[in-house]
Design an enzyme around this catalytic site. Structure first.
Site, short mmCIF file in Angstrom:
data_model
loop_
_atom_site.label_atom_id
_atom_site.label_comp_id
_atom_site.label_asym_id
_atom_site.label_seq_id
_atom_site.Cartn_x
_atom_site.Cartn_y
_atom_site.Cartn_z
N LYS A 81 0.77 -1.27 0.14
CA LYS A 81 0.00 -0.16 -0.06
C LYS A 81 0.71 1.33 -0.05
CE LYS A 81 -2.38 -0.31 3.60
NZ LYS A 81 -1.71 -1.65 3.70
N THR A 83 3.87 1.53 -1.28
CA THR A 83 4.61 1.68 -2.33
C THR A 83 3.52 2.17 -3.27
OG1 THR A 83 6.04 -0.22 -1.65
CG2 THR A 83 5.69 0.21 -4.04
N ARG A 104 2.00 7.46 7.29
CA ARG A 104 2.34 7.28 8.78
C ARG A 104 3.69 7.40 8.90
NH1 ARG A 104 -0.23 2.34 11.98
NH2 ARG A 104 0.22 1.31 9.99
N LYS A 115 13.64 -6.26 10.00
CA LYS A 115 14.09 -5.75 8.76
C LYS A 115 13.01 -4.85 8.15
CE LYS A 115 16.10 -7.31 4.60
NZ LYS A 115 17.47 -7.84 4.19
N ALA A 296 -3.23 0.62 14.17
CA ALA A 296 -4.24 0.23 13.30
C ALA A 296 -5.42 -0.41 14.11
CB ALA A 296 -3.87 -0.28 12.24
N PHE A 324 -3.92 -1.53 6.65
CA PHE A 324 -4.46 -2.87 6.49
C PHE A 324 -5.63 -2.81 5.17
CE2 PHE A 324 -3.43 -3.61 11.14
CZ PHE A 324 -2.25 -3.62 10.81
N PHE A 412 3.52 -8.01 -10.16
CA PHE A 412 4.70 -8.77 -9.70
C PHE A 412 5.22 -9.55 -11.00
CE2 PHE A 412 7.19 -11.75 -7.32
CZ PHE A 412 7.71 -10.89 -6.72
N TRP A 440 6.49 -0.02 -8.66
CA TRP A 440 7.44 -0.74 -7.82
C TRP A 440 8.72 -0.74 -8.95
CZ3 TRP A 440 10.48 -5.14 -8.47
CH2 TRP A 440 11.41 -5.53 -7.49
#
Lengths: 588, 588
Positions: A81, A83, A104, A115, A296, A324, A412, A440
């Site tokens: 989201k 991205t 946020r 990570k 959230a 979410f 993707f 992306w």
């Protein structure tokens, strides 16, 4: 700007290259129409914007188009989201739109434990990355300080009332509050995953070392003060909320507030600077506001109202993100954030991936850190088709709000044309626009189809309306959200939760409180194992919390972890500083 | 600038008036010779200066004159050192000198507990006052975060080692440290007076809620990391020190460091921005660096080395302040700060008041909050004369360092000419310059005599030398400080302290550690009740602490309170925000 291929380079390498040519903060602000006095720079590439000054100056200006980015029910790996939010901003800019984004601020807990940044990925990111991940301009620290000052006030008061006579207290203008040490609501705050501070005993030692009592720490982003930072509408609104926070109950069972402790003014003093949104940029140079980072579940999980208001005043298109899936994030955007802000969204983008739809269609479990099953990397239209019910549920939710959904198929490289077409057709049949987006991989150039769909959706008239009015009693509201948004057959209550619900319904002072549901984001239902569009289930309400300062009633139908734990292989092990350049490494 | 009379207006009112015409940060920096890229603005009136960039650019430039402001043994009301520091900067500017000042950043603990800023007073103040008192650019928060991240690492490691097999740990590249939970040295940090967190038990709950153990919080400014921030000389020096901090001992009794926990790099990441000094201004527009706020007992109690280095590169005169009297503050400036920085001071200003000299001469007890006895407000040359021994001791200390003392008689309107003349004659007889200064009342114009005396003292050749070399063993060093600076007849040790001293003497890795004494500042001796120049006493060493990251050996001859308490009438009750202007009120 960047020319690095995300298939070959890591997010931080792309960010680092883009940062070499990013705009200085004064130019970024100037290009966006922020006046010199309205910009509070923090170094050369970061700043805060005085939202109230802009509001005053542009009071008569019409708002831009308001776009929310939400998602289908995600896999535990997420749907991208942030991205997509960055990619859409970049794509709209490629179409020569005056555009901004809002996301946020990430918590220090996850940053140092797991990570990954929360700034987007590939060629759709928010920069500069290091300050983004490392506390920005100090807003979270300000929340921590305001929060802990309330606890200092509470615990010192308990001690001084226990040790001193009425006369002693009266001489200092202090009236006994008779706080019940066994009925303290508030915990301390720290913005790390500090599991050893979850449950503690404080006040050991002598008479001047506090009163012995059980206590604990919660992560700062779960603080009611952080919730307030995301939904306040003016400094006077913030000031008032800051005094309404219930910290404990007295021995008669009546609430003791921050105002009773005379600490609400000082708490607000810590927050004055934090009320101004932080200004950063996409790797293609558009303004991105980063402001507030509330949980959230017990809060809205979204950036602040003032950030969105600022974006809408200064841009023709302002893209915000709600955490979410649409059942959680969009529902709170719709019925809490927009209710308080009185802003009307024009369109919602629902991010979907082939991977998540396959999971909803019955694909094997997706677990972070484990390699994906091959059904997720090879074409399997059947699984996708079976999973489409989840997407359709989220489209229906957005349509219920009266606005126009755009399904973003977040592409993707392993996705097949057949899979993509299935999704597109299903979305269009359900009355949504659909666009394949490669932001992306290709940044704004990859998001042109998405940008065009969003522009077109924003042109169409919409009839935005809230799901319920505040005259609807609490239990009926919960029922409505459960049925109309989650698809439940009904709601059940534990006796304790029912008693609380009835008490709240009887209390007129709480009728205009927001209803902020706690439910897993991994299913439309309360059970994270149920994928697709579960039916024949009842939403079980275990508890109901009340946040008096934020003005939230929180029905709990899922787990709330207010203090996560640091793992056995935490991210801080790999974070370091290059002492020659001052550059922080390993924040990715 | 201000035209308000300090006898009629409060400090904050004067500051507020001056702030209306203060320089914007870019002009302040520009006037001082800081280049645009070396200034990191934080809003319009505050910024950080990239000390390393200035150091590089001006590597070949000679330093300006280096002046330390210290004091005689103060009353509990203080002698006005910060006020004198600001006044002297303003006075030197009136004499057309290129001048800057440096003071500590105040802690949030006292600010919200006890009335009063630490920014000076009257017409000699540092502005803007609100950010000064409210966390500035976040350096203290950065120290809090770095500190607590180490504790998160420690407590999470204890838990994961307790719960998991060697194989499990090895898979994550983790080797067992076998930390002894009963031998943890470090506590958590919070920058408030939170007495209820002094002694706590953490890790209650289940296996994933940490290990149950005793713990506690100390105020952030007492953190070893704050001590390091005040004495580091480069980022690589800071990085190295950050890995040497001893957090606990293992079951074999060997130290466990932040480096062993693999958290030292991430801790440094929190501190990168905090390494740059903050730039503010006097109410007459001269640059003031505010940087680091370490405790004056277990640390040096002074602003940072990098701030002084920066001031000396950019100014012809740089005035820094060392906390408390010359026995404590100047001794640490001399033998710790200057030893590490290799900077040579040209002159030390010893601030004296008629009030304090009367106290040393046998006047009644001075208690904060109580009205002063009339001997302090009426002329009483006899009492002053009897108290002069204290001044003479401090003059002797400064002369021992080989530099030229200037006694600043910090004038109060009740002082008589006869009293003033007594002090002046005594100072001059002891080989010091003396000047009456009215900077509180009149700003720079009131400090001309002081400024002239300082300029003259700086012209004179001086033979600055350290009190001892690092080849002097610890006990001999303590003896030397006790005799030569405090005037003790000798030193005694508890058996425990003696054993520690001997162990440290035997450990060659600690021979170049600084010796940082803990002693009351209210007497030259260890007993706060002994005023004047006590003789016939022995300094009792109760304990010896070692701070491995800071490189400090701390012999303890006084109380150390690492977590003060919030009082029954705390300052936060009167702090608030004007919601129309965003102005914070009551911070005074």
């Amino acid at each position: 700007m960047t020319d690095l291929d995300p298939l070959k380079f890591k997010d931080w390498q792309i960010a680092e290259q883009a940062e070499r040519s990013m705009k200085r903060i004064d130019r970024l602000a100037d290009d966006w129409g922020v006046l010199r006095d309205e910009l509070l720079p923090y170094g050369h590439y970061l700043g805060k914007v005085d939202y109230a000054a802009v509001d005053d100056r542009l009071a008569d200006q019409t708002n831009g188009k308001y776009i929310d980015v939400t998602a289908i029910t995600p896999t535990p790996l997420g749907e991208g989201k942030s991205t997509t939010t960055m990619g859409l901003v970049q794509g709209l800019a490629k179409r020569r739109k005056n555009v901004s984004g809002a996301i946020r601020q990430p918590s220090g807990g996850p940053t140092f434990n797991i990570k990954g940044s929360a700034a987007g990925g590939g060629r759709s990111q928010c920069i500069p990355l290091t300050p983004f991940s490392l506390g920005l301009t100090g807003d979270i620290d300000a929340v921590t300080n305001a929060h802990n000052l309330a606890m200092v006030a509470l615990t010192a008061r308990l001690q001084h009332e226990a040790n001193n006579s009425n006369e002693f207290l009266a001489k200092r203008g202090v009236q006994r509050l008779n706080i019940d040490p066994h009925n303290v609501q508030m915990r301390w705050a720290m913005d790390f995953c500090a599991q050893s501070l979850r449950d503690i005993v404080i006040g050991l030692g002598g008479k001047s070392d506090g009163l012995m009592m059980s206590s604990g720490f919660a992560i700062t982003v779960s603080s009611e003060i952080m919730a307030i930072l995301s939904i306040f509408t003016s400094l006077s609104d913030l000031r008032e909320r800051m005094g309404r926070i219930v910290v404990a109950y007295n021995r008669q069972g009546n609430p003791v507030t921050t105002k009773d402790l005379e600490v609400d003014g000082a708490m607000t003093a810590w927050l004055v600077r934090a009320t101004n949104p932080n200004l950063l940029q996409t790797i293609e140079g558009q303004p991105v506001l980063v402001h507030a980072g509330p949980f959230a579940n017990i809060a809205v999980g979204q950036s602040s109202i003032v950030a969105d208001r600022l974006g809408l005043k200064l841009s023709d298109y302002h893209v915000t993100e709600s955490g979410f899936g649409a059942d959680i994030g969009f529902e709170k955007f719709w019925n809490i954030k927009c209710r308080i802000s009185r802003l009307k969204p024009d369109c919602a983008v629902i991010v979907a991936t082939v991977r998540a739809l396959k999971m909803h269609g019955g694909g094997p479990k997706v677990t972070p850190g484990k390699s994906l099953d091959s059904v997720y990397t090879e074409s399997n239209p059947e699984l996708v088709e079976r999973g489409l019910v989840n997407l359709l549920a989220h489209i229906a939710t957005v349509k219920k709000a009266g606005i126009n959904p755009v399904v973003c198929i977040n592409h993707f490289h392993t996705d097949s044309a057949e899979e993509i077409n299935l999704i597109r057709r299903a979305a269009e049949s359900a009355g949504a626009r659909a666009a394949v987006s490669r932001h992306w991989l290709s940044g704004g150039d990859g998001a042109l189809e998405l940008a065009d769909a969003v522009v077109s959706a924003c042109e169409e008239t919409n009839k935005f309306e809230l799901l319920y009015e505040t005259n609807l009693p609490l239990k009926a509201r919960i029922e409505k959200i459960a049925r109309d948004v989650y698809g439940a057959e009904g709601v059940s209550y534990t006796p304790d939760a029912l008693a609380k619900a009835n008490a709240i319904e009887a209390d007129a002072t709480k009728h205009d409180f927001a209803t902020c549901m706690v439910k897993t984001h991994l299913s439309l239902s309360h059970d994270p194992a149920l994928k697709g569009r579960p039916d024949g289930w009842t939403l079980p309400i275990r508890d109901i919390l009340v946040y008096n300062g934020a003005g939230f009633i929180v029905p709990v139908a899922g787990d709330i972890k207010l203090m996560p734990g640091t793992s056995s292989d935490p991210a801080f092990r790999r974070i370091d500083v290059d002492v020659d350049t001052g550059k922080v490494t390993g924040l990715f």
